[in-house]
Design a protein around this motif. Structure first.
Motif, PDB file in Angstrom:
ATOM      1  N   THR A  71       0.688  -1.414   0.397  1.00  0.00           N
ATOM      2  CA  THR A  71      -0.327   0.188  -0.417  1.00  0.00           C
ATOM      3  C   THR A  71       0.700   1.209  -0.192  1.00  0.00           C
ATOM      4  O   THR A  71       0.777   2.232   0.014  1.00  0.00           O
ATOM      5  CB  THR A  71      -0.980   0.298   1.467  1.00  0.00           C
ATOM      6  N   ILE A  72       2.321   1.458   0.249  1.00  0.00           N
ATOM      7  CA  ILE A  72       3.328   2.658   0.064  1.00  0.00           C
ATOM      8  C   ILE A  72       4.086   2.150  -1.037  1.00  0.00           C
ATOM      9  O   ILE A  72       4.487   0.913  -1.482  1.00  0.00           O
ATOM     10  CB  ILE A  72       3.934   2.229   1.430  1.00  0.00           C
ATOM     11  N   ARG A  73       3.821   3.494  -1.734  1.00  0.00           N
ATOM     12  CA  ARG A  73       5.383   3.017  -2.807  1.00  0.00           C
ATOM     13  C   ARG A  73       6.387   4.016  -2.166  1.00  0.00           C
ATOM     14  O   ARG A  73       6.287   5.455  -1.470  1.00  0.00           O
ATOM     15  CB  ARG A  73       4.843   4.403  -3.920  1.00  0.00           C
ATOM     16  N   VAL A  74       8.016   3.390  -2.609  1.00  0.00           N
ATOM     17  CA  VAL A  74       8.966   4.586  -2.436  1.00  0.00           C
ATOM     18  C   VAL A  74       9.369   5.206  -3.384  1.00  0.00           C
ATOM     19  O   VAL A  74       9.421   5.126  -4.884  1.00  0.00           O
ATOM     20  CB  VAL A  74      10.005   3.514  -2.353  1.00  0.00           C
ATOM     21  N   ILE A  75       9.647   6.914  -3.043  1.00  0.00           N
ATOM     22  CA  ILE A  75       9.558   7.435  -4.274  1.00  0.00           C
ATOM     23  C   ILE A  75      11.073   7.923  -4.312  1.00  0.00           C
ATOM     24  O   ILE A  75      11.679   8.028  -6.165  1.00  0.00           O
ATOM     25  CB  ILE A  75       8.932   8.936  -3.279  1.00  0.00           C
ATOM     26  N   GLY A  76      11.687   7.910  -2.933  1.00  0.00           N
ATOM     27  CA  GLY A  76      13.109   7.776  -3.295  1.00  0.00           C
ATOM     28  C   GLY A  76      14.081   6.799  -2.220  1.00  0.00           C
ATOM     29  O   GLY A  76      13.079   7.038  -0.769  1.00  0.00           O
TER      30      GLY A  76
END
Length: 311
Positions: A157-162
Motif C-alpha cells: 500500500t506504500i510506494r517508495v519515491i526515493g
C-alpha cells in the motif's frame, strides 16, 4: 447524494483511520462527545448506520465502507485539481502534510524548510513525527502526503519515491572511557557497555533487535525508549552508548559532545532511508517539489541515493 458537511466527513474519515472515537478526538484535538454528535448527525442525514461500536473500537458497516471510499475519491480528485491549480498559480500557496520518523526532524527543519520556504513562501506545513509504524499508518490513511522513515518494511500500500542506505553507528560521549575504543567495532564488543535503545517499532530498533538475534547476543539495555532526546541525553551524560545512524546527531558530533564509532557488521549497513507516499495517490505539485528538495538537501539522503521517482 445528500450534502455532507465537511466536519462530519472529517470526523467519519478520522474515526475509520484511528479505529476509535477517543483516538479520533485526540487526533483532531476535540472532545469525544463532539465526534459522537457529528457521526450521529451524519447517520441521521444519510438515514443509515455507518459504524458499529465494539469492545475493541469501531468498525464500518457495509454502508460506512462505501461512504469511506466515496469520500476518499472526492479527496483525491480535489487534490488532483488543486495540484493543477498550484501549477497554474506558479506554486504561490498551499499546505503540505508531512510525517517523519523522529530522527529526521532536525535534518528536515534545518535543510529542507529554509530552502523550500525561500522558493515557495506561500506554503505552510503540517508536520507529524513518530515511529516507523506511525509513519506508515499516517500514509495508509491519507493523513499525510509524504513520509520519511528508516528501514520501513515493504508494504504494497506504500510506494517508495526515493531511498538511500545509511549505516548504524555506536554513539558515545567523547569524555567517556568507551571513546578510546577502536574506530571500527564488531557489535559483540559492545555487550558489556550500558546502553539506551529505541523501541522495535522504530526501524533502527528493529534492526538492532535483529542483529542481537543473528549474533546470539544481548545488549545491556538500561533504557528502552521512543525518544531520541532520551538517547542523546543518555549518551551526552556519559551513561553509556546508543546505536543510531550518525546523521541523527550531526550537530552534536560537530559540537564535540557525541562521537561515533563505525560497526563492521554488514547487516547494520543496510538500513534504508525512504521517501514514501501511499500507492495510487496522486500527490499535489507542492508535495512533489518538497520531496525533491528533501532528497537533494537532507543529510539522511546524502549517501549514494538511488534514482528517485517523483511522479
Amino acid at each position: 447524494m445528500t450534502h455532507i458537511e465537511h466536519k462530519q466527513a472529517l470526523a467519519f474519515m478520522t474515526i475509520c483511520a484511528e479505529g476509535s472515537i477517543r483516538a479520533a478526538a485526540e487526533y483532531l484535538g476535540i472532545e469525544p462527545s463532539t465526534i459522537s454528535r457529528q457521526i450521529q448527525a451524519l447517520e441521521k442525514t444519510l438515514s443509515i448506520t455507518l459504524i458499529e461500536r465494539g469492545r475493541k473500537g469501531i468498525r464500518t458497516t457495509e454502508a460506512g465502507a462505501l461512504l469511506l471510499q466515496h469520500l476518499k475519491r472526492q479527496q483525491h480528485e480535489l487534490e488532483a485539481i488543486q495540484s493543477e491549480f498550484d501549477a497554474l498559480r506558479g506554486m504561490r500557496r498551499g499546505q503540505i502534510e508531512v510525517v517523519l520518523g523522529d530522527g529526521f526532524v532536525s535534518d528536515f527543519v534545518s535543510h529542507v524548510l529554509p530552502e523550500f520556504s525561500a522558493t515557495y513562501p506561500g506554503f505552510t506545513f503540517s508536520l507529524q513525527t513518530g515511529s516507523t509504524e506511525f509513519v506508515l499508518h499516517a500514509l495508509r490513511n491519507d493523513q499525510a502526503h509524504i513520509g520519511i522513515a528508516f528501514n520501513a518494511p515493504k508494504d504494497q500500500t506504500i510506494r517508495v519515491i526515493g531511498e538511500t542506505t545509511q549505516p548504524l553507528d555506536m554513539l558515545v560521549s567523547p569524555a567517556s572511557s568507551w571513546a578510546d575504543m577502536p574506530a571500527q567495532l564488531d557489535i559483540s564488543e559492545l555487550i558489556d557497555i550500558p546502553c539506551a535503545l529505541l523501541l522495535s517499532s522504530f526501524g533502527v530498533g528493529a534492526m538492532v533487535r535483529a542483529a542481537e538475534i543473528h549474533h546470539g547476543i544481548r545488549f545491556q539495555s538500561l533504557v528502552e525508549t521512543n525518544s531520541l532526546t532520551v538517547l542523546r541525553n543518555f549518551v551526552r551524560e556519559g551513561l553509556g552508548m546508543t546505536i543510531l545512524p550518525s546523521f541523527v546527531v550531526t550537530r552534536e558530533i560537530s559540537d564535540g559532545v557525541i562521537t561515533a564509532r563505525s560497526l563492521s557488521n554488514p547487516e547494520l549497513h543496510t538500513g534504508e532511508v525512504s521517501m514514501l507516499a501511499r500507492s495510487g495517490r496522486r500527490l499535489p505539485e507542492g508535495s512533489l517539489r518538497l520531496a525533491e528538495t528533501a532528497m537533494r538537501s537532507m543529510m539522511a539522503f546524502s549517501s549514494a541515493p538511488l534514482a528517485p521517482s517523483f511522479r
